[in-house]
Design an enzyme around this catalytic site. Sequence first.
Site, PDB file in Angstrom:
ATOM      1  N   ASN A  61       0.868  -1.184   0.000  1.00  0.00           N
ATOM      2  CA  ASN A  61       0.000   0.000   0.000  1.00  0.00           C
ATOM      3  C   ASN A  61       0.901   1.229   0.000  1.00  0.00           C
ATOM      4  O   ASN A  61       1.443   1.606   1.038  1.00  0.00           O
ATOM      5  CB  ASN A  61      -0.897  -0.025   1.251  1.00  0.00           C
ATOM      6  N   TRP A  62       1.037   1.823  -1.167  1.00  0.00           N
ATOM      7  CA  TRP A  62       1.959   2.958  -1.294  1.00  0.00           C
ATOM      8  C   TRP A  62       1.384   4.266  -0.746  1.00  0.00           C
ATOM      9  O   TRP A  62       2.098   5.265  -0.678  1.00  0.00           O
ATOM     10  CB  TRP A  62       2.342   3.160  -2.763  1.00  0.00           C
ATOM     11  N   LYS A  63       0.096   4.285  -0.456  1.00  0.00           N
ATOM     12  CA  LYS A  63      -0.556   5.521   0.012  1.00  0.00           C
ATOM     13  C   LYS A  63      -0.264   6.644  -0.986  1.00  0.00           C
ATOM     14  O   LYS A  63      -0.217   6.385  -2.188  1.00  0.00           O
ATOM     15  CB  LYS A  63      -0.102   5.850   1.436  1.00  0.00           C
ATOM     16  N   GLU A  93      -5.768  -4.293  10.880  1.00  0.00           N
ATOM     17  CA  GLU A  93      -4.750  -3.262  11.067  1.00  0.00           C
ATOM     18  C   GLU A  93      -5.071  -2.422  12.300  1.00  0.00           C
ATOM     19  O   GLU A  93      -5.893  -1.487  12.224  1.00  0.00           O
ATOM     20  CB  GLU A  93      -4.705  -2.335   9.842  1.00  0.00           C
ATOM     21  N   GLY A 107       2.262   2.771  10.618  1.00  0.00           N
ATOM     22  CA  GLY A 107       3.244   3.838  10.402  1.00  0.00           C
ATOM     23  C   GLY A 107       3.978   4.273  11.656  1.00  0.00           C
ATOM     24  O   GLY A 107       4.638   5.304  11.659  1.00  0.00           O
ATOM     25  N   GLY A 148       2.742  -0.908   4.354  1.00  0.00           N
ATOM     26  CA  GLY A 148       2.887   0.487   3.931  1.00  0.00           C
ATOM     27  C   GLY A 148       4.342   0.839   3.719  1.00  0.00           C
ATOM     28  O   GLY A 148       4.938   0.562   2.676  1.00  0.00           O
ATOM     29  N   SER A 173       3.156  -1.638  10.561  1.00  0.00           N
ATOM     30  CA  SER A 173       4.602  -1.715  10.816  1.00  0.00           C
ATOM     31  C   SER A 173       5.202  -3.090  10.506  1.00  0.00           C
ATOM     32  O   SER A 173       6.102  -3.556  11.200  1.00  0.00           O
ATOM     33  CB  SER A 173       4.921  -1.274  12.256  1.00  0.00           C
ATOM     34  N   HIS A 210      -9.574   1.611   4.732  1.00  0.00           N
ATOM     35  CA  HIS A 210      -8.287   1.791   5.423  1.00  0.00           C
ATOM     36  C   HIS A 210      -8.468   2.792   6.557  1.00  0.00           C
ATOM     37  O   HIS A 210      -9.278   3.716   6.456  1.00  0.00           O
ATOM     38  CB  HIS A 210      -7.224   2.283   4.433  1.00  0.00           C
ATOM     39  N   GLU A 265      -6.831   5.245   7.423  1.00  0.00           N
ATOM     40  CA  GLU A 265      -6.664   6.662   7.037  1.00  0.00           C
ATOM     41  C   GLU A 265      -7.925   7.190   6.359  1.00  0.00           C
ATOM     42  O   GLU A 265      -8.227   8.385   6.430  1.00  0.00           O
ATOM     43  CB  GLU A 265      -5.412   6.799   6.151  1.00  0.00           C
TER      44      GLU A 265
HETATM   45  P1  PGA Z   1       2.723   0.623   7.668  1.00  0.00           P
HETATM   46  O1  PGA Z   1       1.275   0.872   6.994  1.00  0.00           O
HETATM   47  O2  PGA Z   1       3.228  -0.701   7.141  1.00  0.00           O
HETATM   48  O3  PGA Z   1       3.570   1.769   7.176  1.00  0.00           O
HETATM   49  O4  PGA Z   1       2.534   0.613   9.129  1.00  0.00           O
HETATM   50  C1  PGA Z   1       0.367  -0.177   6.880  1.00  0.00           C
HETATM   51  C2  PGA Z   1      -0.906   0.308   6.248  1.00  0.00           C
HETATM   52  O5  PGA Z   1      -1.314   1.451   6.466  1.00  0.00           O
HETATM   53  O6  PGA Z   1      -1.579  -0.443   5.518  1.00  0.00           O
END
Ligand code: PGA
Length: 255
Positions: free
Chosen positions: A8-10, A166, A172, A233, A212, A94, A96
């Site tokens: 997931n590159w966001k 998640e 993150g 991510g 993470s 997600h 976010e």
């Molecule tokens: P992260 O993000 O691996 O940077 O913690 C995971 C995600 O948001 O799917």
Amino acid sequence: MGLVIAANWKMHKTTADTVEFCRAILQDEDKFAGVEVLICPPYTSLPAAANILGGSSLKLGAQDLHWEQEGAFTGEIAGPMLADLGVEYVIVGHSERRHVMGEDDSRISAKVKAALECGLKPILCVGETEAQREAGYTNSVIRKQLLAALEGMAAGDMDKVVIAYEPVWAIGTGKAAQPGDADAACSYIREVIEKDVGAGKADKVRIQYGGSVKEGNIGSFVELSSIQGALVGGASLKADTFSALIQAARKAVQS
Ligand code: PGA
């Protein structure tokens, strides 16, 4: 069930960055045998990624979609537009989107249905915030999110759905969940699907852990029978790091 590992590159990477990454990751394609690898770039990079990954075993995912098939929704992207580009998976709900963009369960439910209607496989994200975990609400939060999104789902559709557990506090932050806690949450997810979404559906669903995840900890998650992959991510942004993570996962399930 095989592993499914998604990048997931966001909101990262231009088209040129995407081309560079996809060319590099394809060099290691033969090291990913048996693992379903998905790249979920921003919308703008989907055509470039489709172009390079087309014909390979790596698959394309989008990070979101609109709940309608078309219409007056300035700035939005609909499922058929994604399917047209060769997108196979789409992340829905997600944290976010839930917590920064304010998406609620009814929107997320409509998006899961919209994805399935146009042949896309939804990766439904669920998970509790730190405050909810501390207050002992982890299971009730997960249950509410699952039931809202999956209610009324046809048995035939359930094997197209991937669930990503998640915990919001792990995303993150560099602070991944303890494997035991992830195991408890993912086992609970399967239990809710079995008991409350519909008997006979739970065994078809792949559940990812996300938050993470990196090369050094992926093995401790995917070796659990409750977890069949990861949503990644930060550690998915560099081709060499992401490749090493996929290979570590593969090794963990083989050993
Ligand atoms: P992260 O993000 O691996 O940077 O913690 C995971 C995600 O948001 O799917």
